[in-house]
Design an enzyme around this catalytic site. Structure first.
Site, PDB file in Angstrom:
ATOM      1  N   LYS A   1     -12.234   1.350 -49.120  1.00  0.00           N
ATOM      2  CA  LYS A   1     -12.323  -0.377 -48.857  1.00  0.00           C
ATOM      3  C   LYS A   1     -12.920  -0.929 -48.000  1.00  0.00           C
ATOM      4  O   LYS A   1     -13.981  -1.590 -47.862  1.00  0.00           O
ATOM      5  CB  LYS A   1     -11.145  -0.584 -49.390  1.00  0.00           C
ATOM      6  CG  LYS A   1     -10.612   0.050 -50.436  1.00  0.00           C
ATOM      7  CD  LYS A   1     -11.507  -0.339 -51.595  1.00  0.00           C
ATOM      8  CE  LYS A   1     -10.753   0.605 -52.987  1.00  0.00           C
ATOM      9  NZ  LYS A   1     -11.420  -0.122 -54.167  1.00  0.00           N
TER      10      LYS A   1
ATOM     11  N   TYR B   1      -7.962   6.220 -48.881  1.00  0.00           N
ATOM     12  CA  TYR B   1      -8.309   4.333 -49.173  1.00  0.00           C
ATOM     13  C   TYR B   1      -9.294   3.385 -48.266  1.00  0.00           C
ATOM     14  O   TYR B   1      -9.896   2.713 -49.333  1.00  0.00           O
ATOM     15  CB  TYR B   1      -7.198   4.596 -49.801  1.00  0.00           C
ATOM     16  CG  TYR B   1      -7.238   3.159 -50.424  1.00  0.00           C
ATOM     17  CD1 TYR B   1      -7.217   3.375 -51.842  1.00  0.00           C
ATOM     18  CD2 TYR B   1      -6.773   2.246 -50.227  1.00  0.00           C
ATOM     19  CE1 TYR B   1      -8.133   2.087 -53.385  1.00  0.00           C
ATOM     20  CE2 TYR B   1      -7.221   0.930 -51.737  1.00  0.00           C
ATOM     21  CZ  TYR B   1      -7.156   1.263 -52.592  1.00  0.00           C
ATOM     22  OH  TYR B   1      -7.223  -0.288 -53.263  1.00  0.00           O
TER      23      TYR B   1
ATOM     24  N   SER C   1     -11.032  -0.475 -68.410  1.00  0.00           N
ATOM     25  CA  SER C   1     -10.260  -0.070 -69.575  1.00  0.00           C
ATOM     26  C   SER C   1      -8.600  -0.812 -69.172  1.00  0.00           C
ATOM     27  O   SER C   1      -8.118  -0.983 -70.586  1.00  0.00           O
ATOM     28  CB  SER C   1     -10.699   1.020 -69.645  1.00  0.00           C
ATOM     29  OG  SER C   1      -9.948   1.804 -68.491  1.00  0.00           O
TER      30      SER C   1
ATOM     31  N   ALA D   1     -10.549   3.746 -45.229  1.00  0.00           N
ATOM     32  CA  ALA D   1     -11.888   3.742 -45.172  1.00  0.00           C
ATOM     33  C   ALA D   1     -12.917   3.030 -46.576  1.00  0.00           C
ATOM     34  O   ALA D   1     -14.104   3.051 -45.708  1.00  0.00           O
ATOM     35  CB  ALA D   1     -11.880   5.174 -44.833  1.00  0.00           C
TER      36      ALA D   1
END
Length: 237
Positions: A147, A143, A11, A145
């Site tokens: 990714k 975050y 979006s 971890a």
């Protein structure tokens, strides 16, 4: 027959740029987001509400896309969240929400589209990771971890489905000019820019261009790859 492409987190920001790119390239683009809103100013075939941290929402959303538009031939798993703080202060909810959205949600999405891709003997899956998943970043243990986990998932899945002409790849952006980076204070922005050899943030469309290439006809022999779009920040790590 035109290919149906599902872009999660579509979006706004990077997701909206990806949706715009793929739509302009002639794909039937459906965007998914928690709000269910279509990206402003972007012509897409449809938009659906989906919470990728919720397995039931994923299942019902994928069924809705298949019913309205046909089998999904391209999945771009872009939806993600951050809950940044030092690990000593990080709550269980901070850990669980980030891993459920960024990592488990992406894996479940891939599982949900695979059967149709296997039947078609064709498919493209792209996970949006981050330079942080390879370099690390203080205050982003959860975050980073999530990714980094996407890279392992990508390479494992690429081995599972490569013989079916399904490719699975990662795009790993660095710092991108979005609402998230705009919220950083001036000192932090200066610090980040000093670390980027290119000396600037990426435009969302530059990330989208990498995704467009990986889902396109010229990338059929690329799978299990990590494509950095980070201005040299990660230097290939």
């Amino acid at each position: 027959m035109t290919t149906v492409a599902l872009v999660t987190g579509g979006s706004r920001g990077i997701g909206a740029a990806i949706a715009a790119r793929l739509s302009s390239a002639g794909y039937i683009v459906v965007v998914a987001s928690r709000s269910g809103d279509a990206p402003s100013g972007v012509e897409v075939a449809g938009s659906i509400a989906m919470d990728v941290s919720d397995p039931e929402s994923i299942e019902s959303g994928l069924a809705q896309v298949a019913e309205q538009f046909g089998a999904i031939g391209i999945l771009v798993a872009n939806a993600g969240v951050t809950r940044d703080t030092l690990l000593m202060r990080m709550s269980d909810d901070d850990i669980d929400e980030v891993l459920a959205t960024n990592l488990a949600g992406s894996i479940r999405l891939a599982r949900g589209v695979l059967r149709g891709m296997v039947r078609a003997k064709s498919g493209r899956i792209v996970f949006l990771s981050s330079v942080v998943g390879m370099l690390g970043s203080a205050g982003q243990v959860n975050y980073a971890a999530s990714k980094a986990g996407l890279i392992g998932a990508t390479r494992s899945l690429a081995r599972e489905v490569g013989s079916r002409a399904i490719t699975v790849n990662v795009v790993a952006p660095g710092f991108v000019d979005t609402d998230m980076t705009a919220a950083l204070d001036d000192d932090r922005r200066t610090e980040i820019l000093a670390a980027i050899p290119a000396g600037r943030y990426a435009a969302p469309d530059e990330v989208a261009a990498a995704v467009e290439f990986l889902v396109g006809p010229h990338a059929g022999y690329i799978t299990g790859a990590v494509l950095p779009v980070d201005g040299g920040l990660g230097m290939g790590h």
